[in-house]
Design a protein around this motif. Sequence first.
Motif, PDB file in Angstrom:
ATOM      1  N   LEU A 297      14.818  27.812 -10.256  1.00 15.44           N
ATOM      2  CA  LEU A 297      15.626  28.967  -9.791  1.00 15.44           C
ATOM      3  C   LEU A 297      14.827  30.003  -9.574  1.00 15.44           C
ATOM      4  O   LEU A 297      14.734  31.072  -8.595  1.00 15.44           O
ATOM      5  CB  LEU A 297      16.688  28.459  -9.558  1.00 15.44           C
ATOM      6  N   VAL A 298      14.443  30.549 -10.679  1.00 11.57           N
ATOM      7  CA  VAL A 298      13.891  32.071 -10.945  1.00 11.57           C
ATOM      8  C   VAL A 298      13.010  32.314 -10.867  1.00 11.57           C
ATOM      9  O   VAL A 298      12.357  32.989  -9.576  1.00 11.57           O
ATOM     10  CB  VAL A 298      14.096  32.418 -12.841  1.00 11.57           C
ATOM     11  N   GLU A 299      12.340  30.631 -10.437  1.00  4.11           N
ATOM     12  CA  GLU A 299      10.832  30.476 -10.022  1.00  4.11           C
ATOM     13  C   GLU A 299      11.100  31.194  -8.862  1.00  4.11           C
ATOM     14  O   GLU A 299       9.395  31.475  -8.100  1.00  4.11           O
ATOM     15  CB  GLU A 299       9.860  29.794 -10.403  1.00  4.11           C
ATOM     16  N   ILE A 300      11.504  30.090  -8.023  1.00  2.00           N
ATOM     17  CA  ILE A 300      11.698  30.398  -6.091  1.00  2.00           C
ATOM     18  C   ILE A 300      11.963  32.035  -6.158  1.00  2.00           C
ATOM     19  O   ILE A 300      11.198  32.188  -4.608  1.00  2.00           O
ATOM     20  CB  ILE A 300      12.653  29.571  -5.550  1.00  2.00           C
ATOM     21  N   ALA A 301      13.451  32.734  -7.346  1.00  2.00           N
ATOM     22  CA  ALA A 301      12.719  33.939  -6.202  1.00  2.00           C
ATOM     23  C   ALA A 301      12.168  34.444  -6.502  1.00  2.00           C
ATOM     24  O   ALA A 301      11.494  35.337  -6.353  1.00  2.00           O
ATOM     25  CB  ALA A 301      14.263  34.019  -7.628  1.00  2.00           C
TER      26      ALA A 301
END
Length: 420
Positions: A297-301
């Motif tokens: 999720l952090v990488e997508i953000a």
Amino acid sequence: MVRFMILMALFFSAFSYSETSVNQQLLDRIAKSKQQLMAIEKQVNQQSLSYQKRINQALNDVKDLRDKASAIQRVADEQILSVEQLSERVEKWRAQDNYQKLLLQSYFEQNGTPLGQFTNANGEVVISESVFNTLQSQLVDALVPRWQPSKVVDENGEIEHFNVLKMGPIALAYNQERASGGLIEKHVNQAIPSLVKGVYSEGEVAQLAQLNSTGLGTVMFDPTLGNAAKLQNKQQGILEHIKKGGVWALPILFFGALSLVVALIKAVQLLKLPSVKADLTARLSSAKDLRGAELTLVEIAKNYPVSSQRDDQLVAFLMKYRYQVENYLGVVATSAAIAPLLGLLGTVSGMINTFMMMNTFGTGDAATVSGGISEALVTTELGLIVAIPSLILSALLSRKAKSHNAKLEANAIQLSKYEF
């Protein structure tokens, strides 16, 4: 004046004396009346008792006269009976006589008494004094138990001579040469009784030997008269119990095994998932704490600015991840729902077969009917055994998966508006 006062005093004294005398006379009369009343009551009671005795005697005389009149009337009625009525009465007496003879014959046959001494040339039982003497002696022997030699099948299946003691429905046997004994039982189609295996220990056999030799001893017997042994013989293992369910037990066991395997796999998968914490944005500075879905999720953000495109990417990942986490959980829930239905189907099928047997063989044999019903209920039992654990596992696993996904969704909402 003085004379007047003296006269007045004399007058009052004479008046008071006369009043006292009148009161005394009244009291004497009342006491005499009471005595006369008590005497009259006593006389009345004596007369009442005398009359009551006479009445009771008269009632007894009337009862005796009625009984005599009934007997006279019965004799008179019998004198005027027709030939047909007399024939009917004779037939009833003959039927009663035949019934009594059959009872005697059945009793003597069951006790092994030879009937030759009680029959005539035509082979019919003749009721005589010797018959009743034999009955009396046998009943006395039954009331006073005695050791009698008899053949018994021992624990090895061999026929041996034992001393047998019968006490009502209970029978004990002991062989002094082999120092063995115990309870004996006799089945319907069995000519010689046999020892019950595995009941008497060495100490109990010793007590039985003491009872045989001295007449004193402590013995053990089955108060259920063989029902406990039958119940012990009918005890079955798990496989025999499952076989009673018939063909419908196979799909129930299949769904049970499938539910168990899937539940174990999903439990291991959910336990291995990294724990999800609610403060994801506060932990962005330390990338070491981020693992698994949180790191994705952090990488997508980071790859997308704050926009609807970032939200779509986050939602797409969450949907895919939810599918991976909750995949195959429906198998456990489906097994929990199908298993009791299959059990009910097997029960209905078994009941149909039971009613077909009742239609063919009748309801006279309760063991056949109850046995068919018990076998029909095995499938319901198996269905519930599979359904209840499956339902519990499905609830626990679903709760674990939903809790994990809910925390991820909360973190994704935080990341959708976070500026890096």
